[in-house]
Each structure stands twice: as C-alpha cells, then as structure tokens.
Design a protein around this motif. Structure first.
Motif, PDB file in Angstrom:
ATOM      1  N   MET A  88      36.874  40.523  37.311  1.00 25.31           N
ATOM      2  CA  MET A  88      38.418  40.336  37.669  1.00 25.31           C
ATOM      3  C   MET A  88      38.634  40.350  39.226  1.00 25.31           C
ATOM      4  O   MET A  88      38.079  40.901  40.105  1.00 25.31           O
ATOM      5  N   LYS A  89      39.465  39.242  39.557  1.00 27.95           N
ATOM      6  CA  LYS A  89      39.369  38.779  41.094  1.00 27.95           C
ATOM      7  C   LYS A  89      40.665  38.889  41.670  1.00 27.95           C
ATOM      8  O   LYS A  89      42.009  38.460  40.697  1.00 27.95           O
ATOM      9  N   LYS A  90      40.838  39.504  42.562  1.00 25.53           N
ATOM     10  CA  LYS A  90      42.419  39.994  43.256  1.00 25.53           C
ATOM     11  C   LYS A  90      42.126  39.440  44.858  1.00 25.53           C
ATOM     12  O   LYS A  90      41.057  39.286  45.278  1.00 25.53           O
ATOM     13  N   LEU A  91      43.239  39.270  45.530  1.00 26.86           N
ATOM     14  CA  LEU A  91      43.273  39.052  46.806  1.00 26.86           C
ATOM     15  C   LEU A  91      44.072  40.268  47.739  1.00 26.86           C
ATOM     16  O   LEU A  91      45.160  40.404  47.322  1.00 26.86           O
ATOM     17  N   LYS A  92      43.268  40.943  48.541  1.00 22.92           N
ATOM     18  CA  LYS A  92      44.165  41.833  49.200  1.00 22.92           C
ATOM     19  C   LYS A  92      44.343  41.405  50.656  1.00 22.92           C
ATOM     20  O   LYS A  92      43.285  40.639  51.280  1.00 22.92           O
ATOM     21  N   PRO A  93      45.834  41.382  51.076  1.00 19.28           N
ATOM     22  CA  PRO A  93      46.292  40.957  52.175  1.00 19.28           C
ATOM     23  C   PRO A  93      45.630  41.788  53.610  1.00 19.28           C
ATOM     24  O   PRO A  93      45.558  43.013  53.431  1.00 19.28           O
ATOM     25  N   ALA A  95      44.967  41.517  58.156  1.00 19.83           N
ATOM     26  CA  ALA A  95      45.862  41.375  59.425  1.00 19.83           C
ATOM     27  C   ALA A  95      45.783  39.653  59.634  1.00 19.83           C
ATOM     28  O   ALA A  95      44.935  39.029  58.989  1.00 19.83           O
ATOM     29  N   ARG A  96      46.758  39.361  60.345  1.00 18.08           N
ATOM     30  CA  ARG A  96      46.959  37.924  60.727  1.00 18.08           C
ATOM     31  C   ARG A  96      46.773  36.896  59.706  1.00 18.08           C
ATOM     32  O   ARG A  96      46.435  35.847  60.057  1.00 18.08           O
ATOM     33  N   GLY A  97      47.373  37.301  58.360  1.00 13.02           N
ATOM     34  CA  GLY A  97      47.529  36.239  57.469  1.00 13.02           C
ATOM     35  C   GLY A  97      46.306  35.997  56.796  1.00 13.02           C
ATOM     36  O   GLY A  97      46.303  35.138  55.812  1.00 13.02           O
ATOM     37  N   ARG A  98      45.353  36.805  56.784  1.00 16.55           N
ATOM     38  CA  ARG A  98      44.158  36.629  56.022  1.00 16.55           C
ATOM     39  C   ARG A  98      44.114  37.300  54.810  1.00 16.55           C
ATOM     40  O   ARG A  98      45.040  38.218  54.667  1.00 16.55           O
ATOM     41  N   SER A  99      43.226  37.049  53.930  1.00 20.40           N
ATOM     42  CA  SER A  99      43.026  37.655  52.759  1.00 20.40           C
ATOM     43  C   SER A  99      41.547  38.058  52.371  1.00 20.40           C
ATOM     44  O   SER A  99      40.677  37.317  52.869  1.00 20.40           O
ATOM     45  N   PHE A 100      41.324  39.169  51.698  1.00 22.82           N
ATOM     46  CA  PHE A 100      40.079  39.547  51.386  1.00 22.82           C
ATOM     47  C   PHE A 100      39.942  39.501  49.821  1.00 22.82           C
ATOM     48  O   PHE A 100      40.817  40.185  49.178  1.00 22.82           O
ATOM     49  N   PRO A 101      39.009  38.888  49.348  1.00 23.60           N
ATOM     50  CA  PRO A 101      38.678  39.118  47.925  1.00 23.60           C
ATOM     51  C   PRO A 101      38.354  40.346  47.155  1.00 23.60           C
ATOM     52  O   PRO A 101      37.113  40.944  48.077  1.00 23.60           O
ATOM     53  N   ILE A 102      38.814  40.882  46.128  1.00 20.08           N
ATOM     54  CA  ILE A 102      38.291  41.928  45.587  1.00 20.08           C
ATOM     55  C   ILE A 102      37.887  41.649  44.094  1.00 20.08           C
ATOM     56  O   ILE A 102      38.546  40.995  43.379  1.00 20.08           O
ATOM     57  N   LYS A 103      36.525  41.861  43.775  1.00 23.27           N
ATOM     58  CA  LYS A 103      35.966  41.577  42.701  1.00 23.27           C
ATOM     59  C   LYS A 103      35.772  42.879  41.839  1.00 23.27           C
ATOM     60  O   LYS A 103      35.095  43.562  42.439  1.00 23.27           O
ATOM     61  N   LYS A 104      36.299  43.008  40.575  1.00 24.85           N
ATOM     62  CA  LYS A 104      36.099  44.190  40.058  1.00 24.85           C
ATOM     63  C   LYS A 104      35.400  43.587  38.541  1.00 24.85           C
ATOM     64  O   LYS A 104      35.678  43.068  37.773  1.00 24.85           O
ATOM     65  N   PRO A 105      34.094  44.084  38.485  1.00 21.57           N
ATOM     66  CA  PRO A 105      33.365  43.620  37.255  1.00 21.57           C
ATOM     67  C   PRO A 105      33.687  44.455  35.955  1.00 21.57           C
ATOM     68  O   PRO A 105      34.220  45.564  35.857  1.00 21.57           O
TER      69      PRO A 105
END
Length: 155
Positions: A88-93, A95-105
């Motif tokens: 399951m893939k999500k994006l966590k916002p 700082a500065r408009g960037r995003s960090f991918p979250i991968k839940k197996p």
C-alpha cells in the motif's frame, strides 16, 4: 493399488497488513503441530502476527468440522505458508512542498489442516480408466420381492 489421500481443508487470509517476514517467523513455529498445541502457542507468543494467524487456524478448524465433520482434536496443521502481497503506497507531505513515500507491505497467509485419524492411503482401482462407462442405459432392471416368496422382474 494404494494412493496417498490428499484430503486437506484450507483457510486463506489475503491482504493482511504486515510484512511476510514477520508472519513467517510465527508460521514456522506452528507448522506440523496439532490443533490444540497450535492454539496454546499462538495465544502465548508476543507477536502481532499471532492474532491474524490464530483467526485463520480457527477458521480452518471450523471449515473442517462443518464441511467434513472432522473432530477438532484430531487435526494437524499440515500446510502453513506466507506469500508476499502488494504494497500500500501513500505520500506523506514534508516541508517546502516535498513529499515522502510510505510503503506498507501486505501478505497472504494460507493454513491447511489434515485429520490424522483418517486412513492415509485409499484403494484405487487401476483398471478404472480402461472401462467403458455407459451413461445412457435404455432399460433398467428392477427386481421386486414380495412376501409371498415370488420374484418378478420389471423392465
């Protein structure tokens, strides 16, 4: 000719939210054990995967007792396997408009139980494949027995 019986009952859990590696360390402990012993082990182990596996073991035993009438005291965990599912893939916002991918197996767990009280080998007629089966019989022979000791046939 004797052939080994392949009578097993399965329970399958799909898309369970944990990694396959974490579920495998619990599955390796219960493979090949009896049903009661498996329940005791799973209730006392401190891992999060035990809850999901315990539900599947209960479900496989319920399938065996309801569908085939097997006694739960004679059941053995014959097959237990864990396969990797999708992430399951999500994006966590950030700082500065960037995003960090979250991968839940996720993982898929299947539990198979077998009854040890049933004879393991079944007798097979090896000439069965050579016989011609006549599915459409034109006439059937019925024999009636009467109390007056007379036997008569009806076609």
């Amino acid at each position: 000719m004797l052939k080994k019986s392949k009578m097993e009952v399965y329970a399958l859990g799909q898309y369970i939210p944990m990694s396959a590696h974490k579920a495998r360390r619990v599955i390796d402990q219960i493979r090949g054990r009896s049903y009661e012993e498996t329940l005791i082990i799973l209730e006392l182990m401190p891992y999060r995967a035990c809850y999901h596996i315990l539900k599947l073991v209960y479900s496989a035993a319920a399938n065996a007792s309801y569908n085939l009438g097997w006694n739960e005291g004679n059941l053995v965990i014959s097959k237990a396997e864990v396969n990797k599912g999708t992430n399951m893939k999500k994006l966590k916002p950030k700082a500065r408009g960037r995003s960090f991918p979250i991968k839940k197996p996720t993982c898929h767990i299947s539990i198979g139980v077998k009854d040890i009280s049933i004879n393991e080998y079944v007798k097979i007629n090896y000439l069965r494949g050579f016989k011609k089966t006549n599915w459409k019989q034109k006439s059937t022979d019925i024999t009636y027995y009467d109390n007056s000791e007379e036997i008569w046939d009806k076609k």
